[in-house]
Scaffold this motif. Structure first.
Motif, PDB file in Angstrom:
ATOM      1  N   GLN A   1       5.514  -2.737   6.380  1.00 24.13           N
ATOM      2  CA  GLN A   1       5.262  -4.093   6.885  1.00 24.13           C
ATOM      3  C   GLN A   1       3.773  -4.232   7.176  1.00 24.13           C
ATOM      4  O   GLN A   1       3.146  -3.296   7.670  1.00 24.13           O
ATOM      5  CB  GLN A   1       6.053  -4.344   8.171  1.00 24.13           C
ATOM      6  N   LEU A   2       3.245  -5.407   6.864  1.00 22.88           N
ATOM      7  CA  LEU A   2       1.804  -5.637   6.980  1.00 22.88           C
ATOM      8  C   LEU A   2       1.533  -6.862   7.846  1.00 22.88           C
ATOM      9  O   LEU A   2       2.184  -7.901   7.665  1.00 22.88           O
ATOM     10  CB  LEU A   2       1.200  -5.857   5.598  1.00 22.88           C
ATOM     11  N   VAL A   3       0.563  -6.730   8.750  1.00 22.43           N
ATOM     12  CA  VAL A   3       0.190  -7.843   9.618  1.00 22.43           C
ATOM     13  C   VAL A   3      -1.326  -7.988   9.602  1.00 22.43           C
ATOM     14  O   VAL A   3      -2.041  -7.063  10.012  1.00 22.43           O
ATOM     15  CB  VAL A   3       0.683  -7.639  11.062  1.00 22.43           C
ATOM     16  N   GLU A   4      -1.788  -9.156   9.151  1.00 24.88           N
ATOM     17  CA  GLU A   4      -3.223  -9.415   9.081  1.00 24.88           C
ATOM     18  C   GLU A   4      -3.724 -10.084  10.352  1.00 24.88           C
ATOM     19  O   GLU A   4      -2.958 -10.769  11.050  1.00 24.88           O
ATOM     20  CB  GLU A   4      -3.562 -10.341   7.896  1.00 24.88           C
TER      21      GLU A   4
ATOM     22  N   SER B   1       2.980  -0.840   9.208  1.00 22.62           N
ATOM     23  CA  SER B   1       4.002  -0.087   9.924  1.00 22.62           C
ATOM     24  C   SER B   1       5.145   0.210   8.973  1.00 22.62           C
ATOM     25  O   SER B   1       5.299  -0.450   7.949  1.00 22.62           O
ATOM     26  CB  SER B   1       4.503  -0.864  11.147  1.00 22.62           C
ATOM     27  N   GLY B   2       5.896   1.220   9.303  1.00 24.67           N
ATOM     28  CA  GLY B   2       7.047   1.570   8.480  1.00 24.67           C
ATOM     29  C   GLY B   2       6.761   2.610   7.417  1.00 24.67           C
ATOM     30  O   GLY B   2       7.673   3.205   6.846  1.00 24.67           O
ATOM     31  N   ASP B   3       5.524   2.817   7.100  1.00 24.22           N
ATOM     32  CA  ASP B   3       5.118   3.825   6.118  1.00 24.22           C
ATOM     33  C   ASP B   3       3.619   4.025   6.260  1.00 24.22           C
ATOM     34  O   ASP B   3       2.930   3.205   6.882  1.00 24.22           O
ATOM     35  CB  ASP B   3       5.465   3.383   4.702  1.00 24.22           C
ATOM     36  N   THR B   4       3.126   5.086   5.682  1.00 28.84           N
ATOM     37  CA  THR B   4       1.707   5.362   5.758  1.00 28.84           C
ATOM     38  C   THR B   4       0.974   4.735   4.567  1.00 28.84           C
ATOM     39  O   THR B   4       1.399   4.893   3.421  1.00 28.84           O
ATOM     40  CB  THR B   4       1.440   6.879   5.806  1.00 28.84           C
ATOM     41  N   ILE B   5      -0.112   4.040   4.851  1.00 31.45           N
ATOM     42  CA  ILE B   5      -0.820   3.324   3.792  1.00 31.45           C
ATOM     43  C   ILE B   5      -1.543   4.258   2.844  1.00 31.45           C
ATOM     44  O   ILE B   5      -1.964   3.847   1.765  1.00 31.45           O
ATOM     45  CB  ILE B   5      -1.824   2.300   4.365  1.00 31.45           C
ATOM     46  N   SER B   6      -1.703   5.519   3.230  1.00 30.83           N
ATOM     47  CA  SER B   6      -2.419   6.441   2.356  1.00 30.83           C
ATOM     48  C   SER B   6      -1.689   6.634   1.025  1.00 30.83           C
ATOM     49  O   SER B   6      -2.281   7.050   0.040  1.00 30.83           O
ATOM     50  CB  SER B   6      -2.622   7.788   3.047  1.00 30.83           C
ATOM     51  N   ARG B   7      -0.384   6.317   0.994  1.00 30.43           N
ATOM     52  CA  ARG B   7       0.396   6.452  -0.226  1.00 30.43           C
ATOM     53  C   ARG B   7       0.185   5.288  -1.184  1.00 30.43           C
ATOM     54  O   ARG B   7       0.554   5.376  -2.361  1.00 30.43           O
ATOM     55  CB  ARG B   7       1.888   6.511   0.105  1.00 30.43           C
TER      56      ARG B   7
ATOM     57  N   CYS C   1      -3.000  -9.476   2.871  1.00 37.52           N
ATOM     58  CA  CYS C   1      -3.037  -8.045   2.621  1.00 37.52           C
ATOM     59  C   CYS C   1      -1.785  -7.674   1.835  1.00 37.52           C
ATOM     60  O   CYS C   1      -0.704  -8.261   2.058  1.00 37.52           O
ATOM     61  CB  CYS C   1      -3.065  -7.322   3.966  1.00 37.52           C
ATOM     62  N   ALA C   2      -1.915  -6.719   0.932  1.00 36.58           N
ATOM     63  CA  ALA C   2      -0.772  -6.323   0.125  1.00 36.58           C
ATOM     64  C   ALA C   2      -0.847  -4.835  -0.194  1.00 36.58           C
ATOM     65  O   ALA C   2      -1.932  -4.246  -0.213  1.00 36.58           O
ATOM     66  CB  ALA C   2      -0.730  -7.135  -1.164  1.00 36.58           C
ATOM     67  N   ALA C   3       0.325  -4.259  -0.461  1.00 35.75           N
ATOM     68  CA  ALA C   3       0.412  -2.842  -0.786  1.00 35.75           C
ATOM     69  C   ALA C   3       1.140  -2.661  -2.109  1.00 35.75           C
ATOM     70  O   ALA C   3       2.119  -3.359  -2.400  1.00 35.75           O
ATOM     71  CB  ALA C   3       1.142  -2.089   0.325  1.00 35.75           C
ATOM     72  N   ARG C   4       0.656  -1.708  -2.899  1.00 33.87           N
ATOM     73  CA  ARG C   4       1.252  -1.413  -4.194  1.00 33.87           C
ATOM     74  C   ARG C   4       1.625   0.069  -4.241  1.00 33.87           C
ATOM     75  O   ARG C   4       0.759   0.928  -4.024  1.00 33.87           O
ATOM     76  CB  ARG C   4       0.260  -1.730  -5.308  1.00 33.87           C
ATOM     77  N   PRO C   5       2.889   0.359  -4.558  1.00 35.29           N
ATOM     78  CA  PRO C   5       3.303   1.767  -4.618  1.00 35.29           C
ATOM     79  C   PRO C   5       2.606   2.489  -5.767  1.00 35.29           C
ATOM     80  O   PRO C   5       2.121   1.862  -6.713  1.00 35.29           O
ATOM     81  CB  PRO C   5       4.816   1.676  -4.880  1.00 35.29           C
ATOM     82  N   PRO C   6       2.580   3.809  -5.714  1.00 28.59           N
ATOM     83  CA  PRO C   6       1.985   4.577  -6.816  1.00 28.59           C
ATOM     84  C   PRO C   6       2.683   4.261  -8.134  1.00 28.59           C
ATOM     85  O   PRO C   6       3.882   4.035  -8.183  1.00 28.59           O
ATOM     86  CB  PRO C   6       2.229   6.028  -6.404  1.00 28.59           C
ATOM     87  N   GLY C   7       1.915   4.231  -9.201  1.00 27.05           N
ATOM     88  CA  GLY C   7       2.495   3.959 -10.517  1.00 27.05           C
ATOM     89  C   GLY C   7       1.444   3.492 -11.485  1.00 27.05           C
ATOM     90  O   GLY C   7       0.259   3.434 -11.156  1.00 27.05           O
ATOM     91  N   THR C   8       1.915   3.185 -12.685  1.00 28.54           N
ATOM     92  CA  THR C   8       1.035   2.659 -13.726  1.00 28.54           C
ATOM     93  C   THR C   8       1.320   1.182 -13.914  1.00 28.54           C
ATOM     94  O   THR C   8       2.480   0.786 -14.063  1.00 28.54           O
ATOM     95  CB  THR C   8       1.277   3.412 -15.048  1.00 28.54           C
ATOM     96  N   TYR C   9       0.275   0.392 -13.894  1.00 29.55           N
ATOM     97  CA  TYR C   9       0.430  -1.054 -13.933  1.00 29.55           C
ATOM     98  C   TYR C   9      -0.446  -1.639 -15.036  1.00 29.55           C
ATOM     99  O   TYR C   9      -1.496  -1.087 -15.361  1.00 29.55           O
ATOM    100  CB  TYR C   9       0.064  -1.662 -12.572  1.00 29.55           C
ATOM    101  N   PRO C  10      -0.018  -2.772 -15.577  1.00 36.87           N
ATOM    102  CA  PRO C  10      -0.750  -3.341 -16.720  1.00 36.87           C
ATOM    103  C   PRO C  10      -2.131  -3.880 -16.383  1.00 36.87           C
ATOM    104  O   PRO C  10      -2.973  -3.977 -17.256  1.00 36.87           O
ATOM    105  CB  PRO C  10       0.171  -4.460 -17.210  1.00 36.87           C
ATOM    106  N   HIS C  11      -2.346  -4.268 -15.140  1.00 41.30           N
ATOM    107  CA  HIS C  11      -3.694  -4.689 -14.761  1.00 41.30           C
ATOM    108  C   HIS C  11      -3.898  -4.531 -13.269  1.00 41.30           C
ATOM    109  O   HIS C  11      -2.967  -4.264 -12.515  1.00 41.30           O
ATOM    110  CB  HIS C  11      -3.999  -6.124 -15.233  1.00 41.30           C
TER     111      HIS C  11
ATOM    112  N   TRP D   1       3.776  -7.634   1.265  1.00 44.15           N
ATOM    113  CA  TRP D   1       2.781  -8.656   1.604  1.00 44.15           C
ATOM    114  C   TRP D   1       2.820  -8.986   3.082  1.00 44.15           C
ATOM    115  O   TRP D   1       3.883  -8.995   3.705  1.00 44.15           O
ATOM    116  CB  TRP D   1       3.047  -9.944   0.813  1.00 44.15           C
ATOM    117  N   GLY D   2       1.657  -9.286   3.619  1.00 47.06           N
ATOM    118  CA  GLY D   2       1.586  -9.796   4.971  1.00 47.06           C
ATOM    119  C   GLY D   2       1.740 -11.306   4.979  1.00 47.06           C
ATOM    120  O   GLY D   2       1.895 -11.942   3.933  1.00 47.06           O
TER     121      GLY D   2
END
Length: 123
Positions: free
Chosen positions: A2-5, A24-30, A95-105, A113-114
């Motif tokens: 969860q993200l709060v701006e 919150s809920g997970d570590t952003i380092s991932r 603010c937004a978070a993207r999980p690890p992976g391969t993405y087209p752009h 999303w916050g």
């Protein structure tokens, strides 16, 4: 995750603001963390991104040299330092978070999303 701006507000041309995004809920380092914005009547656009694990930073051409994205993993927080603000920077910033992976752009794949924080730059 969860993200709060916070940190938005009204500022005059040439001023600065620092946006914060607390996770919150997970570590952003991932995650690859990004900042996006949507101005009235316009499409949402990517502003800045920061890869997971201390990887690269990327910026939209319109903000290069003025905005800086950073993270504090200990505080689980991402920042967007915005300097030399212009009226065209006026928008809701997300603010937004993207999980690890391969993405087209660069701006694809963000699925957390916050709520957003408003930035208004007046002349």
């Amino acid at each position: 995750v969860q993200l709060v701006e916070s940190g938005g507000g009204s500022v005059q041309v040439g001023g600065s603001l620092r946006l914060s995004c607390v996770a919150s809920g997970d570590t952003i380092s991932r995650y690859c963390m990004g900042w996006f914005r949507r101005a009235p009547g316009k499409e949402r656009e990517g502003v800045a991104s920061l890869e997971a694990g201390g990887g690269g930073e990327y910026y939209a051409d319109s903000v290069k040299g003025r905005f800086t994205i950073s993270r504090d993993n200990g505080k689980n927080t991402v920042f967007l330092q915005m300097n030399s603000l212009k009226p065209e920077d006026t928008a809701m910033y997300y603010c937004a978070a993207r999980p690890p992976g391969t993405y087209p752009h660069l701006w694809f794949g963000y699925d957390h999303w916050g709520q957003g924080t408003q930035v208004t730059v007046s002349s």
